[in-house]
Structure formats: structure tokens, C-alpha cells
Design an enzyme around this catalytic site. Structure first.
Site, PDB file in Angstrom:
ATOM      1  CD  GLU A 113      -2.252   1.223   2.990  1.00  0.00           C
ATOM      2  OE1 GLU A 113      -1.576   0.756   3.939  1.00  0.00           O
ATOM      3  OE2 GLU A 113      -3.382   1.711   3.144  1.00  0.00           O
ATOM      4  CD  GLU A 165      -5.430   4.713   5.665  1.00  0.00           C
ATOM      5  OE1 GLU A 165      -5.992   4.446   4.609  1.00  0.00           O
ATOM      6  OE2 GLU A 165      -4.934   3.846   6.417  1.00  0.00           O
ATOM      7  CE  LYS A 167      -7.103   1.195   3.890  1.00  0.00           C
ATOM      8  NZ  LYS A 167      -5.815   1.610   4.502  1.00  0.00           N
ATOM      9  CG  ASN A 202       2.112   1.443   4.657  1.00  0.00           C
ATOM     10  OD1 ASN A 202       3.295   1.752   4.732  1.00  0.00           O
ATOM     11  ND2 ASN A 202       1.470   1.365   3.505  1.00  0.00           N
ATOM     12  CG  ASN A 231      -4.840   3.941   0.417  1.00  0.00           C
ATOM     13  OD1 ASN A 231      -4.151   3.364  -0.416  1.00  0.00           O
ATOM     14  ND2 ASN A 231      -4.637   3.851   1.720  1.00  0.00           N
TER      15      ASN A 231
HETATM   16  N1  CDV Z   1      -2.962   1.379   6.608  1.00  0.00           N
HETATM   17  C1  CDV Z   1      -3.881   0.754   7.365  1.00  0.00           C
HETATM   18  O1  CDV Z   1      -5.012   0.550   6.951  1.00  0.00           O
HETATM   19  N2  CDV Z   1      -3.496   0.367   8.607  1.00  0.00           N
HETATM   20  C2  CDV Z   1      -4.378  -0.235   9.565  1.00  0.00           C
HETATM   21  C3  CDV Z   1      -3.951   0.141  10.953  1.00  0.00           C
HETATM   22  C4  CDV Z   1      -4.330   1.524  11.286  1.00  0.00           C
HETATM   23  C5  CDV Z   1      -4.550  -0.729  12.009  1.00  0.00           C
HETATM   24  C6  CDV Z   1      -4.421  -1.747   9.459  1.00  0.00           C
HETATM   25  O2  CDV Z   1      -5.526  -2.299   9.491  1.00  0.00           O
HETATM   26  O3  CDV Z   1      -3.376  -2.390   9.404  1.00  0.00           O
END
Ligand code: CDV
Length: 319
Positions: free
Chosen positions: A47, A143, A124, A198, A107
Site C-alpha cells: 500500500e 486516512e 480502498k 502499512n 488510497n
Molecule cells: N494502513 C492501514 O489501513 N493500517 C491499519 C492500521 C491503522 C490498524 C491496518 O488495518 O493495518
């Protein structure tokens, strides 16, 4: 004849805020070169693979975040990835921040063919975090500030890749924790789900304790159960290591339709792990326990699409 595709999970080490896209792209091209040398036919990047995970940074003026977004794909800076796909005859999946011509921000992830054509785009849906600066958090997760909820649903495409045709779909990071998202892909007979992520090693929400080791467990649990319950392969690929002072946990995996981990990254750096995925393995699950046509009961699932938050149950009143 068996339908086998060799896939690569191309984990990326950290990309610091001060680093330009050309550094990330050069690292990804090197991973594609390595992937080609190891017989990989489809390589999956994380991502937001072109920049630091910028939602951790609060910018009061949202427009100041635009330099983190791509307004063209390919662009001059990302063209080397498309050229590498053609040079090595290899498909790739890329996560990036997308700014549309009419000013929307998503995203996004794309699937690119070995000829350099974009086969599929996904935006996303499950955006975690918050939209305003949260003073209780040591590290922000903005986000909901920088992105709109994806408007493409969960598409699946059947396309040629590596000498066979297969059904491919995508999730992005937090989506992997939502069984509804996997099931929508499963209902389109997906055979390979690509998911970049991430994920910080620490839960920064300050809402309660989550043990360090359980962060990885929950990630793997989600991907392994999603793959098993939908009889699909899955490639879940991380950005790893300490980025802008914040640790991301890595542990990228390739999972088979039995929910087994076939390959796992062990470093917190750029790392390629590969697996030969025999798509015939999808048949057992989808013709037996997860034969959807035979066993699903959508008439009992109305709450899934009609309700968002949890309601309280009826209270037992005794006799
Ligand atoms: N980039 C993400 O979506 N990260 C989320 C974190 C915030 C928990 C994840 O679900 O990994």
C-alpha cells in the site's frame, strides 16, 4: 494441465518523508529484476508504495498533501516500473495515493499486465483512523482526512498472467480485517487476492492495551481466514521497518486456499518472497465446505448490508 503461477511478495523497507519517489521506484525496479531472476510472473508491492505512509502526518491545509498523490499513472517518475514489467515480462500490483482529474483523493491499487496495461483498479473502502488531529495519539492516522471512501466496490478481473488465465482481486490494508470484503471477492470466484499494507507495530489509538506480538497475529489471522473461507490464494505485502520514527511490522505472507502460510518475509527491509501457486488448490474449498451456491443463506444475512453499527440484543426477561 495444472494452472500454476509464481507470485512474489515484494516487501519494501521504510521510505522516509524526505525521500523522493525516484528512490522508491528504483528499489522496486531492483525487486522486479530479482523477481524475474527467480521466475516470478506477478510481483505484489505494498500500500502507498511510492512515498512514506503520510497519513501519520497532520497537515492543517489538506491541499499541502497533494505532492504525496499521483495525478497520472504512469507518470515520468513511475514509468520505470511499467518499463520493467515489459522488460521482464512480469505483472505487478502497486499501491499509491491517487488524485483524480476532478480533484478526488483515494488510497488506490492497480494491477498492471506484463505489457504495461492497467488491468484493474481498486480504491480502498475501509479507511481506518480519523479526520481531525487527535491530541491523545502519539502518532496520527489521518486516512479519513486525506482519502475518500473508494467508489469502485471490490472488483475482480479474469486476465492472462504468467501463461495462464486467473481471477484476481485486491484489498488494501485495513480491508483485510473485514470478512465482508473477502466474501464480495469470493462471490466473484477470486483465485488470487493481492493486499498491500502499512501497519504500525504499536496500536497508537490509546484506547487500550494490545500486545505487540498480537499485532502480527491479527494481520495473519485475517489473511489466512479470508483465504481459507473464500478458497483463494492471497498475497499480503507490507512496508516494514522504522519510517519517520514509526515502526511498521512487515511479516509479508503468501497464503494458500487452505489458509496455510507458504512464504513469509523475515526482514524489515526490501525483501522478495515467492511461491508457486497451483490454482487447482482452489477447487477443494469451493466445491465442498465453501460451495457458496449449495450452502450460503443470504436470506439470513440481511443485517450485513442493512446495518452499520452493532445494536444491543433483546434482553431476556425471565419466565
Ligand atoms: N494502513 C492501514 O489501513 N493500517 C491499519 C492500521 C491503522 C490498524 C491496518 O488495518 O493495518
Amino acid at each position: 494441465m495444472s494452472r500454476i503461477i509464481t507470485v512474489g511478495a515484494a516487501q519494501l523497507g521504510p521510505i522516509q518523508r524526505a525521500e523522493g519517489r525516484e528512490i522508491a521506484v528504483a528499489r522496486m525496479v531492483r525487486l522486479m529484476e530479482r523477481a524475474h531472476a527467480r521466475g516470478v510472473e506477478l510481483v505484489v508491492f505494498p500500500e502507498l508504495a511510492l512515498t512514506t505512509f503520510f497519513p501519520r502526518h497532520y497537515l492543517e491545509n489538506i491541499a499541502d498533501a497533494d505532492p504525496w498523490f499521483e495525478s497520472a499513472m504512469p507518470s515520468n517518475e513511475t514509468a520505470p516500473l511499467f518499463a520493467a514489467a515489459r522488460r521482464y515480462n512480469i505483472g505487478f500490483h502497486l499501491g499509491y495515493a491517487e488524485r483524480t482529474e476532478d480533484g478526488h483523493h483515494y488510497n488506490t491499487a492497480i494491477l498492471v499486465s506484463p505489457a504495461g496495461e492497467i488491468l484493474l483498479k481498486y480504491r480502498k473502502v475501509h479507511l481506518p483512523g480519523h479526520a481531525a488531529f487527535d491530541p491523545k495519539r502519539a502518532v496520527q492516522h489521518l486516512e479519513k482526512r486525506y482519502f475518500e471512501v473508494g467508489n469502485l466496490g471490490f472488483p475482480v478481473i479474469r486476465a492472462p498472467m504468467g501463461g495462464i488465465e486467473l481471477n484476481m482481486g485486491m484489498l488494501i490494508c485495513n480491508d483485510r480485517r473485514w470478512p465482508e470484503a473477502w466474501r464480495v471477492l469470493g462471490l466473484q470466484s477470486v483465485e488470487l487476492v493481492m493486499c498491500g499494507y502499512n501497519t504500525p507495530s504499536l496500536n497508537q489509538s490509546a484506547a487500550g492495551f494490545e500486545a505487540h506480538h498480537l499485532r502480527v497475529f491479527h494481520s495473519h489471522l485475517s489473511v489466512q481466514s479470508g483465504a481459507y473461507q473464500n478458497a483463494t490464494f492471497a498475497v499480503a505485502v507490507a512496508k516494514a521497518g522504522t519510517e519517520d520514527g514509526c515502526e511498521l511490522f512487515g511479516h509479508s505472507i503468501i497464503v494458500n486456499p487452505q489458509g496455510e502460510i507458504m512464504a513469509q518475509a523475515t526482514s524489515w527491509d526490501d525483501e522478495l518472497v515467492t511461491a508457486d501457486c497451483n490454482l487447482d488448490m482452489c477447487t477443494l474449498g469451493r466445491t465442498t465446505i465453501f460451495n457458496f451456491a449449495a450452502h450460503r443463506r443470504p436470506e439470513a444475512y440481511a443485517r450485513i448490508t442493512s446495518q452499520v453499527g452493532a445494536e444491543q440484543p433483546e434482553v431476556w426477561q425471565g419466565k
